[in-house]
Write a protein that holds these residues in place. Structure first.
Motif, PDB file in Angstrom:
ATOM      1  N   MET A 194       4.396   0.778 -21.061  1.00  0.00           N
ATOM      2  CA  MET A 194       3.836  -0.484 -20.583  1.00  0.00           C
ATOM      3  C   MET A 194       4.798  -1.203 -19.646  1.00  0.00           C
ATOM      4  O   MET A 194       4.389  -1.777 -18.632  1.00  0.00           O
ATOM      5  CB  MET A 194       3.461  -1.379 -21.768  1.00  0.00           C
ATOM      6  N   ALA A 195       6.091  -1.167 -19.969  1.00  0.00           N
ATOM      7  CA  ALA A 195       7.080  -1.799 -19.084  1.00  0.00           C
ATOM      8  C   ALA A 195       7.114  -1.092 -17.734  1.00  0.00           C
ATOM      9  O   ALA A 195       7.240  -1.736 -16.672  1.00  0.00           O
ATOM     10  CB  ALA A 195       8.453  -1.762 -19.737  1.00  0.00           C
ATOM     11  N   ALA A 196       6.989   0.230 -17.753  1.00  0.00           N
ATOM     12  CA  ALA A 196       7.030   0.999 -16.505  1.00  0.00           C
ATOM     13  C   ALA A 196       5.861   0.657 -15.599  1.00  0.00           C
ATOM     14  O   ALA A 196       6.003   0.600 -14.365  1.00  0.00           O
ATOM     15  CB  ALA A 196       7.034   2.494 -16.816  1.00  0.00           C
ATOM     16  N   VAL A 197       4.705   0.403 -16.181  1.00  0.00           N
ATOM     17  CA  VAL A 197       3.511   0.102 -15.395  1.00  0.00           C
ATOM     18  C   VAL A 197       3.675  -1.185 -14.590  1.00  0.00           C
ATOM     19  O   VAL A 197       3.063  -1.344 -13.532  1.00  0.00           O
ATOM     20  CB  VAL A 197       2.272   0.008 -16.316  1.00  0.00           C
ATOM     21  N   ILE A 198       4.524  -2.097 -15.070  1.00  0.00           N
ATOM     22  CA  ILE A 198       4.705  -3.371 -14.358  1.00  0.00           C
ATOM     23  C   ILE A 198       6.173  -3.626 -14.001  1.00  0.00           C
ATOM     24  O   ILE A 198       6.576  -4.765 -13.790  1.00  0.00           O
ATOM     25  CB  ILE A 198       4.169  -4.561 -15.195  1.00  0.00           C
ATOM     26  N   HIS A 199       6.963  -2.564 -13.899  1.00  0.00           N
ATOM     27  CA  HIS A 199       8.402  -2.779 -13.661  1.00  0.00           C
ATOM     28  C   HIS A 199       8.679  -3.452 -12.324  1.00  0.00           C
ATOM     29  O   HIS A 199       9.715  -4.092 -12.152  1.00  0.00           O
ATOM     30  CB  HIS A 199       9.169  -1.454 -13.767  1.00  0.00           C
ATOM     31  N   ASP A 200       7.765  -3.329 -11.362  1.00  0.00           N
ATOM     32  CA  ASP A 200       7.963  -3.946 -10.046  1.00  0.00           C
ATOM     33  C   ASP A 200       7.121  -5.198  -9.835  1.00  0.00           C
ATOM     34  O   ASP A 200       6.901  -5.611  -8.698  1.00  0.00           O
ATOM     35  CB  ASP A 200       7.644  -2.933  -8.942  1.00  0.00           C
ATOM     36  N   ILE A 201       6.649  -5.825 -10.921  1.00  0.00           N
ATOM     37  CA  ILE A 201       5.813  -7.017 -10.792  1.00  0.00           C
ATOM     38  C   ILE A 201       6.510  -8.117  -9.988  1.00  0.00           C
ATOM     39  O   ILE A 201       5.873  -8.902  -9.293  1.00  0.00           O
ATOM     40  CB  ILE A 201       5.405  -7.553 -12.187  1.00  0.00           C
ATOM     41  N   PRO A 214       0.801  -1.231   0.000  1.00  0.00           N
ATOM     42  CA  PRO A 214       0.000   0.000   0.000  1.00  0.00           C
ATOM     43  C   PRO A 214       0.826   1.271   0.000  1.00  0.00           C
ATOM     44  O   PRO A 214       0.376   2.313  -0.465  1.00  0.00           O
ATOM     45  CB  PRO A 214      -0.829  -0.132   1.291  1.00  0.00           C
ATOM     46  N   TYR A 215       2.053   1.211   0.508  1.00  0.00           N
ATOM     47  CA  TYR A 215       2.879   2.423   0.564  1.00  0.00           C
ATOM     48  C   TYR A 215       3.359   2.865  -0.816  1.00  0.00           C
ATOM     49  O   TYR A 215       3.754   3.998  -1.009  1.00  0.00           O
ATOM     50  CB  TYR A 215       4.081   2.216   1.490  1.00  0.00           C
ATOM     51  N   THR A 216       3.353   1.958  -1.735  1.00  0.00           N
ATOM     52  CA  THR A 216       3.763   2.347  -3.099  1.00  0.00           C
ATOM     53  C   THR A 216       2.589   2.297  -4.069  1.00  0.00           C
ATOM     54  O   THR A 216       2.774   2.177  -5.267  1.00  0.00           O
ATOM     55  CB  THR A 216       4.893   1.443  -3.622  1.00  0.00           C
ATOM     56  N   ALA A 217       1.344   2.401  -3.509  1.00  0.00           N
ATOM     57  CA  ALA A 217       0.162   2.458  -4.367  1.00  0.00           C
ATOM     58  C   ALA A 217       0.304   3.658  -5.302  1.00  0.00           C
ATOM     59  O   ALA A 217       0.567   4.770  -4.879  1.00  0.00           O
ATOM     60  CB  ALA A 217      -1.094   2.594  -3.522  1.00  0.00           C
ATOM     61  N   GLY A 218       0.157   3.424  -6.557  1.00  0.00           N
ATOM     62  CA  GLY A 218       0.310   4.490  -7.545  1.00  0.00           C
ATOM     63  C   GLY A 218       1.739   4.675  -8.026  1.00  0.00           C
ATOM     64  O   GLY A 218       1.965   5.409  -8.992  1.00  0.00           O
ATOM     65  N   HIS A 219       2.707   4.022  -7.367  1.00  0.00           N
ATOM     66  CA  HIS A 219       4.115   4.192  -7.759  1.00  0.00           C
ATOM     67  C   HIS A 219       4.340   3.829  -9.215  1.00  0.00           C
ATOM     68  O   HIS A 219       4.946   4.601  -9.977  1.00  0.00           O
ATOM     69  CB  HIS A 219       5.006   3.335  -6.860  1.00  0.00           C
ATOM     70  N   GLN A 220       3.857   2.663  -9.623  1.00  0.00           N
ATOM     71  CA  GLN A 220       4.116   2.217 -10.995  1.00  0.00           C
ATOM     72  C   GLN A 220       3.426   3.116 -12.017  1.00  0.00           C
ATOM     73  O   GLN A 220       3.987   3.400 -13.083  1.00  0.00           O
ATOM     74  CB  GLN A 220       3.686   0.755 -11.162  1.00  0.00           C
ATOM     75  N   VAL A 257      12.685 -11.943 -10.921  1.00  0.00           N
ATOM     76  CA  VAL A 257      11.370 -12.570 -10.789  1.00  0.00           C
ATOM     77  C   VAL A 257      10.403 -11.964 -11.805  1.00  0.00           C
ATOM     78  O   VAL A 257       9.633 -12.674 -12.457  1.00  0.00           O
ATOM     79  CB  VAL A 257      10.824 -12.411  -9.358  1.00  0.00           C
ATOM     80  N   GLY A 258      10.462 -10.627 -11.950  1.00  0.00           N
ATOM     81  CA  GLY A 258       9.617  -9.973 -12.936  1.00  0.00           C
ATOM     82  C   GLY A 258       9.888 -10.486 -14.342  1.00  0.00           C
ATOM     83  O   GLY A 258       8.958 -10.731 -15.117  1.00  0.00           O
ATOM     84  N   TYR A 259      11.157 -10.653 -14.657  1.00  0.00           N
ATOM     85  CA  TYR A 259      11.543 -11.208 -15.960  1.00  0.00           C
ATOM     86  C   TYR A 259      10.948 -12.603 -16.153  1.00  0.00           C
ATOM     87  O   TYR A 259      10.387 -12.906 -17.212  1.00  0.00           O
ATOM     88  CB  TYR A 259      13.060 -11.269 -16.054  1.00  0.00           C
ATOM     89  N   ASP A 260      11.056 -13.432 -15.140  1.00  0.00           N
ATOM     90  CA  ASP A 260      10.550 -14.808 -15.238  1.00  0.00           C
ATOM     91  C   ASP A 260       9.032 -14.835 -15.431  1.00  0.00           C
ATOM     92  O   ASP A 260       8.508 -15.696 -16.148  1.00  0.00           O
ATOM     93  CB  ASP A 260      10.928 -15.592 -13.979  1.00  0.00           C
TER      94      ASP A 260
END
Length: 323
Positions: free
Chosen positions: A180-187, A148-154, A217-220
């Protein structure tokens, strides 16, 4: 429900007699603003003539002039038609199979329109990108629900990365890929325990080591998805630094994707400007000081300078609230 070919057809049908000259055909295309003509002979549609035929099938030097060329001699024969209720994807595949780029659309035995392969392909890729965008949004939401602390971060990183990509002159497709990559960079943070992500104090070395796994992990997670951009590789490299001090692979400048360099700068600026469990927000000014002082060391020089310009000269501001 899959859209039919009638959703994408051009309803402006222009007929021309097979005995007409090429010059008459060109004038008819221009007058009616169409790229194809249905050729009539004896009251029947016997062929189709297109701009592509004009460019690829006419030897202007050998023939001596457009007035002497008859459409019946250069038209595409063996006319194929598409039913109005057929799936546009199946019609597109049929057109590719027969090597045709325009096809009349038939309903109840009558021609009601013309569809072009180019239009179908454009709509196909637009639909694919829409589906991918929805998938990416769902993945992004999954990460933020755990942190929750990084809600909106991506989303904020994506906003800045998008503007940086445009400022740096990337083409439309490349800008879309960066965003698009930025939106999920921390997946990859779905792998990190919530108590570490939300820890209010300083992370231990072991905890930070676990955090540093998230690009891999995001890459995988993303690698099996067939994006039209190298999304998985961009995500993998977004914590790399041009002097080789980043992670997970310690890549240096020429080994790091330019898209990753853009997200790296956007990620740092947003993170420093926002509140985190272990510290209050430092603000945009401090974030830009970081980027400026380490450009050419951690951060790509062109990306860093473009970022500073966006905030100081073009007055960029995040439009998702920074907590």
């Amino acid at each position: 429900m899959d859209k039919t070919v009638s959703d994408y057809m051009q309803k402006n049908i222009v007929n021309i007699d097979a005995q007409s000259s090429l010059l008459e055909a060109i004038n008819a295309m221009r007058r009616h603003a169409v790229s194809s003509l249905l050729i009539q002979e004896g009251g029947n549609t016997v062929g189709i003539f297109t701009e592509r035929d004009l460019l690829t099938r006419v030897d202007f030097i050998a023939t001596g002039g457009v007035s002497s060329i008859k459409l019946k001699d250069i038209m595409t024969t063996g006319l194929k038609t598409a039913n109005h209720d057929e799936s546009y994807v199946s019609v597109m595949e049929l057109m590719q199979k027969y090597g045709v780029r325009h096809m009349p659309v038939v309903k109840d035995g009558s021609i009601v329109g013309i569809v072009s392969l180019r239009d179908l392909l454009n709509h196909y890729y637009e639909n694919i990108e829409h589906l991918l965008a929805e998938t990416v949004a769902a993945l992004s939401s999954a990460v933020e629900k755990r942190d929750p602390y990084t809600a909106g971060h991506q989303q904020r990183v994506a906003q800045l990365a998008y503007q940086l990509a445009k400022e740096l002159g990337l083409n439309e497709k490349e800008v879309s890929g960066v965003s698009m990559a930025a939106v999920i960079h921390d997946i990859g943070k779905v792998y990190v325990p919530s108590e570490i992500l939300n820890k209010p104090g300083t992370l231990s070395e072991a905890e930070f080591t676990l955090i540093k796994i998230h690009p891999q992990v995001g890459y995988d997670i993303l690698k099996p998805i067939e994006f039209p951009w190298p999304i998985a590789d961009i995500v993998l490299q977004h914590h790399e630094r041009i002097n080789g001090s980043g992670y997970p692979s310690g890549l240096t400048a020429d080994k790091i994707l330019f898209e990753s360099k853009i997200i790296a700068v956007a990620d740092v600026v947003e993170a420093m400007a926002s509140h985190r469990p272990y510290r209050p927000a430092l603000g945009i000014e401090k974030a830009l000081e970081e980027i400026n002082s380490r450009k050419g060391i951690f951060y790509d020089m062109a990306v860093a300078e473009a970022c500073i310009k966006l905030f100081t000269e073009k007055k960029f501001a995040f439009n998702v609230k920074i907590y």
